[in-house]
Motif scaffolding. Sequence first.
Motif, short mmCIF file in Angstrom:
data_model
loop_
_atom_site.label_atom_id
_atom_site.label_comp_id
_atom_site.label_asym_id
_atom_site.label_seq_id
_atom_site.Cartn_x
_atom_site.Cartn_y
_atom_site.Cartn_z
N VAL A 31 38.13 47.33 42.46
CA VAL A 31 38.75 47.38 41.23
C VAL A 31 39.13 48.87 40.88
N ALA A 32 38.22 49.89 41.18
CA ALA A 32 38.47 51.18 40.76
C ALA A 32 39.90 51.77 41.55
N ALA A 33 40.14 51.54 42.61
CA ALA A 33 41.32 51.92 43.19
C ALA A 33 42.53 51.27 42.58
N ALA A 57 37.32 37.29 46.58
CA ALA A 57 36.68 38.53 46.11
C ALA A 57 37.89 38.99 45.41
N ALA A 58 39.01 38.78 45.70
CA ALA A 58 40.23 39.40 44.98
C ALA A 58 40.29 38.71 43.46
N GLY A 63 39.38 39.89 36.44
CA GLY A 63 38.83 40.00 35.01
C GLY A 63 38.67 41.61 34.73
N ALA A 64 38.02 42.10 35.85
CA ALA A 64 37.46 43.54 35.67
C ALA A 64 38.47 44.38 35.64
N GLY A 91 41.66 35.61 32.49
CA GLY A 91 42.58 36.28 31.81
C GLY A 91 44.00 36.99 32.37
N CYS A 92 44.49 36.56 33.27
CA CYS A 92 45.50 37.05 33.96
C CYS A 92 46.62 36.69 32.93
N ASP A 93 47.80 37.35 32.90
CA ASP A 93 49.06 37.13 32.15
C ASP A 93 50.17 36.22 32.58
#
Length: 345
Positions: A31-33, A57-58, A63-64, A91-93
């Motif tokens: 997530v951070a990268a 996992a992806a 969401g995050a 919550g993807c667009d």
Amino acid sequence: MTKQILVGGVPVGGGAPVSIQSMTNTRTDDVAATVEQIRRLEAAGCQIVRVAVPDRAAARAVGAIRERISIPLVVDIHFDYRLALECIAAGCDKVRINPGNIGGEDRVKAVAQACRRRGVPIRIGVNGGSLEKPILAKYGGVTAEALVESAFGHIALLERYDFTDICVSLKSSSVPVTMAAYRRMAEESDYPLHLGVTETGTLRMGTLKSAVGIGGLLALGVGDTLRVSLSADPVEEVRAAKDILKAVGLERGEPDLIACPTCGRTRIDLIGLAGQVEERLKGVHKPITVAVMGCVVNGPGEASAADVGIAGGDGEGLLFRKGEIVKKVPQQALVDELFLLIDTL
């Protein structure tokens, strides 16, 4: 005019400005990268970003990621419809799928219904490298007609469940095939079109192929959103996309640089001057045309349509505005004087 869909808060089609997209190349479950790269893409001018979702996992990371970015997030799904459902719930667009490769019609229906409930559009991503075998056999390979037939087959699957919040792409690694497919699709459908030439290669040739294919279509009035696909840092995709829009006059609010080629009349370092001006224009956000001309033959006369410009001489040059000479300037001061004039616009 095409229909309009909303990807998050970004309108696509229906006369909206052509939007720029790119795709991350980080592991989506990092997530951070991924967020860091998305922020770099946004800073470069990306308006919609896509992430690959190859596994659970992806999907769990979507969401995050969405919570930590401000531009719309598209998820790229193949084969497993459950990944699409999980991303929609997160919550993807927008969802990018090939409805034909995620299983039976009940699975297509499940994705369409989940997208409808949340107002999430679907991009049907037809790709020359993954066309259905019967279509390949029918047309003898990847052709424009094959890409269009595949697209309409996928559209029919979604329309069967009363889902029409659709965007379509028809990508091939062949520029002529890609252009022909999009032109044909534009004639036969009013769904918004996501432009792209796929697998174009490295930065230089990939940009050239994309400029020819995407830029050519945009110049013909075809296309609503675009992604330049490069074997390079995704930020380079955004830069190339912005340049393509600028070249066909669709990049609003940004400066356009015109410069003449060098010739035997040139008595100044035109290449160096043009490079300096181009670099400094990155910090200017005005809808102006700036000219850098090598001599008085080409400027200000041939560059009279430019808002401002400089024309070289021997040790000095001319500063001009709308074809009218403002003053003579020593060569070493030309660029600084040009930007002082730009500041007044």
